[in-house]
Design a protein around this motif. Structure first.
Motif, short mmCIF file in Angstrom:
data_model
loop_
_atom_site.label_atom_id
_atom_site.label_comp_id
_atom_site.label_asym_id
_atom_site.label_seq_id
_atom_site.Cartn_x
_atom_site.Cartn_y
_atom_site.Cartn_z
N TYR A 237 0.82 -1.21 0.00
CA TYR A 237 0.00 0.00 0.00
C TYR A 237 0.85 1.26 0.00
CZ TYR A 237 1.05 0.62 4.95
OH TYR A 237 1.70 0.82 6.15
N GLN A 238 2.15 1.13 0.36
CA GLN A 238 3.04 2.28 0.36
C GLN A 238 3.73 2.49 -0.99
OE1 GLN A 238 5.83 1.92 3.61
NE2 GLN A 238 4.23 1.48 5.11
N GLY A 239 3.53 1.57 -1.93
CA GLY A 239 4.14 1.72 -3.25
C GLY A 239 5.18 0.66 -3.52
N TRP A 240 5.71 0.69 -4.76
CA TRP A 240 6.66 -0.34 -5.18
C TRP A 240 8.00 -0.24 -4.47
CZ3 TRP A 240 3.97 -3.87 -7.26
CH2 TRP A 240 2.89 -3.56 -8.09
N GLY A 241 8.40 0.95 -4.12
CA GLY A 241 9.66 1.10 -3.40
C GLY A 241 9.62 0.44 -2.05
N ALA A 242 8.50 0.63 -1.32
CA ALA A 242 8.36 -0.01 -0.01
C ALA A 242 8.30 -1.52 -0.14
CB ALA A 242 7.10 0.53 0.67
N PHE A 243 7.64 -2.01 -1.19
CA PHE A 243 7.58 -3.45 -1.42
C PHE A 243 8.98 -4.02 -1.61
CE2 PHE A 243 7.61 -6.88 -4.58
CZ PHE A 243 6.87 -7.84 -3.90
N ALA A 244 9.76 -3.40 -2.49
CA ALA A 244 11.11 -3.90 -2.77
C ALA A 244 11.99 -3.82 -1.52
CB ALA A 244 11.74 -3.10 -3.92
N GLY A 245 11.93 -2.71 -0.82
CA GLY A 245 12.75 -2.55 0.38
C GLY A 245 12.43 -3.57 1.45
N ASN A 246 11.15 -3.86 1.63
CA ASN A 246 10.76 -4.81 2.67
C ASN A 246 11.05 -6.25 2.26
OD1 ASN A 246 9.22 -3.68 5.21
ND2 ASN A 246 8.72 -2.34 3.49
N VAL A 247 11.04 -6.54 0.95
CA VAL A 247 11.45 -7.88 0.51
C VAL A 247 12.93 -8.09 0.82
CG1 VAL A 247 11.87 -9.32 -1.51
CG2 VAL A 247 9.67 -8.17 -1.23
N VAL A 248 13.76 -7.08 0.56
CA VAL A 248 15.18 -7.18 0.88
C VAL A 248 15.37 -7.36 2.38
CG1 VAL A 248 17.39 -5.97 0.86
CG2 VAL A 248 15.90 -5.88 -1.15
N MET A 249 14.67 -6.58 3.17
CA MET A 249 14.73 -6.73 4.62
C MET A 249 14.27 -8.12 5.04
SD MET A 249 12.62 -4.48 7.44
CE MET A 249 12.40 -5.04 9.13
N GLY A 250 13.21 -8.60 4.41
CA GLY A 250 12.70 -9.93 4.73
C GLY A 250 13.69 -11.03 4.41
N LEU A 251 14.41 -10.90 3.31
CA LEU A 251 15.42 -11.90 2.95
C LEU A 251 16.54 -11.94 4.00
CD1 LEU A 251 15.75 -11.25 -0.90
CD2 LEU A 251 14.73 -13.27 0.20
N LEU A 252 16.98 -10.77 4.43
CA LEU A 252 18.05 -10.71 5.42
C LEU A 252 17.58 -11.27 6.76
CD1 LEU A 252 20.88 -9.81 6.29
CD2 LEU A 252 19.91 -7.55 6.80
N PHE A 253 16.40 -10.85 7.22
CA PHE A 253 15.90 -11.31 8.51
C PHE A 253 15.61 -12.81 8.49
CE2 PHE A 253 14.21 -7.37 10.92
CZ PHE A 253 15.41 -6.71 10.69
N ALA A 254 15.01 -13.29 7.41
CA ALA A 254 14.67 -14.71 7.34
C ALA A 254 15.93 -15.57 7.28
CB ALA A 254 13.79 -14.98 6.12
N GLU A 255 16.94 -15.11 6.55
CA GLU A 255 18.19 -15.88 6.48
C GLU A 255 18.88 -15.89 7.84
OE1 GLU A 255 21.21 -18.25 5.03
OE2 GLU A 255 19.19 -17.84 4.25
N TYR A 256 18.85 -14.77 8.55
CA TYR A 256 19.42 -14.75 9.89
C TYR A 256 18.70 -15.77 10.78
CZ TYR A 256 20.73 -13.27 14.57
OH TYR A 256 21.20 -13.26 15.87
N TYR A 257 17.37 -15.79 10.71
CA TYR A 257 16.65 -16.74 11.55
C TYR A 257 16.94 -18.18 11.12
CZ TYR A 257 12.94 -19.20 13.96
OH TYR A 257 12.25 -20.09 14.75
N ARG A 258 17.05 -18.43 9.84
CA ARG A 258 17.33 -19.79 9.38
C ARG A 258 18.65 -20.30 9.92
NH1 ARG A 258 19.48 -22.83 5.03
NH2 ARG A 258 20.62 -21.03 4.20
#
Length: 295
Positions: A237-258
């Motif tokens: 809902y914040q736009g494509w930039g927020a989507f891309a930024g949060n996917v990158v954040m999600g990849l880093l956080f998820a890999e750390y947890y894994r």
């Protein structure tokens, strides 16, 4: 032959005595006499149950937010005004009366954490502590704080730059991070809101989802991507930039947890980033926000 006086005889049990000759018959089985333990469900039944559980938890929390965000971005893209000229408001005021606004804010924060409690409850179904299973405990407070602060800097600083670039390119809406009326409780409520966001997103999108997908025998990289895409979806809902930024954040956080199987540093990092954005937005003068392209 022995006789029995009338009234002294014990009535025959019709379940044990036949109609003739007093012969004994087998009594019907007791309906309550069942095996003490049901056979364990098979692997297919377990997979179906876990899959249904995941959809229920997501449907009550971040999955629902993701669906609404998809509809919201479609709404924004089909308006006459450009995406960059639109606004998204976080933490809005809910009443002009301060005491009622505070009540609404606290209720919203409290009920938003119910899916977190549900996810932890489901993860503890086998008797193991859910907070220990996903590393949400306080056994390593200083290490978690240090790692969380490092992750916050690693993600937060480039994230602000990505937001500014998105605003310049017109692919990110203007995000008003705090729109609460000024009151003595404004900053504490913004801090609680940041903590609520961190617990909701990191416990469900990372800890719960990754544990359940692991139970379903998904591969590690696929689990990491699924968690990251979920995180990006409910920020659309914040736009494509927020989507891309949060996917990158999600990849880093998820890999750390894994790798570490510990969600507390992620909660710390997310809380610090949101506190910086929410409280900073509320306290920084308007002209400073304009100069930093934050409004």
């Amino acid at each position: 032959m022995t006789t029995t006086a009338p009234g002294d005889a014990t009535p025959a049990d019709p379940r044990r005595t036949g109609a003739t000759g007093g012969s004994t018959v087998t009594s019907p089985p007791d309906e309550d006499a069942r095996p003490p333990f049901a056979p364990p469900p098979g692997p297919r039944a377990v997979r179906r149950r876990l899959t249904a559980e995941i959809w229920i938890v997501l449907g009550l929390s971040l999955g629902r937010s993701g669906v609404y965000a998809v509809v919201a971005i479609l709404d924004r893209l089909t308006r006459e005004e450009s995406l960059g000229s639109q606004t998204a408001t976080l933490n809005p005021s809910r009443s002009p009366r301060p005491w009622l606004d505070l009540t609404y804010q606290l209720l919203s924060i409290g009920f938003a954490l119910v899916p977190v409690a549900l996810a932890l409850y489901l993860l503890s179904a086998n008797g193991r502590s859910a907070v220990r299973r996903i590393g949400l405990d306080g056994t390593r407070p200083w290490r978690d704080l240090g790692v969380g602060a490092g992750l916050a800097a690693l993600i937060g600083i480039p994230g602000l730059g990505l937001y500014a670039v998105g605003r310049l390119l017109g692919i990110t809406v203007e995000v008003q991070a705090a729109a609460l009326n000024a009151a003595w409780w404004t900053v504490p409520v913004l801090v609680l809101s940041a903590l609520q966001n961190a617990l909701l997103e990191e416990v469900i999108a990372v800890g719960y989802l990754m544990e359940r997908l692991r139970d379903l025998r998904w591969s590690g990289p696929t689990i990491v991507v699924a968690s990251a895409l979920l995180r990006g979806s409910y920020h659309l809902y914040q736009g494509w930039g927020a989507f891309a930024g949060n996917v990158v954040m999600g990849l880093l956080f998820a890999e750390y947890y894994r790798r570490r199987r510990r969600v507390m540093p992620l909660v710390v990092a997310h809380t610090l980033m949101d506190v910086f954005v929410f409280v900073g937005y509320a306290l920084v003068p308007d002209e400073w926000r304009d100069a930093l392209l934050l409004s």
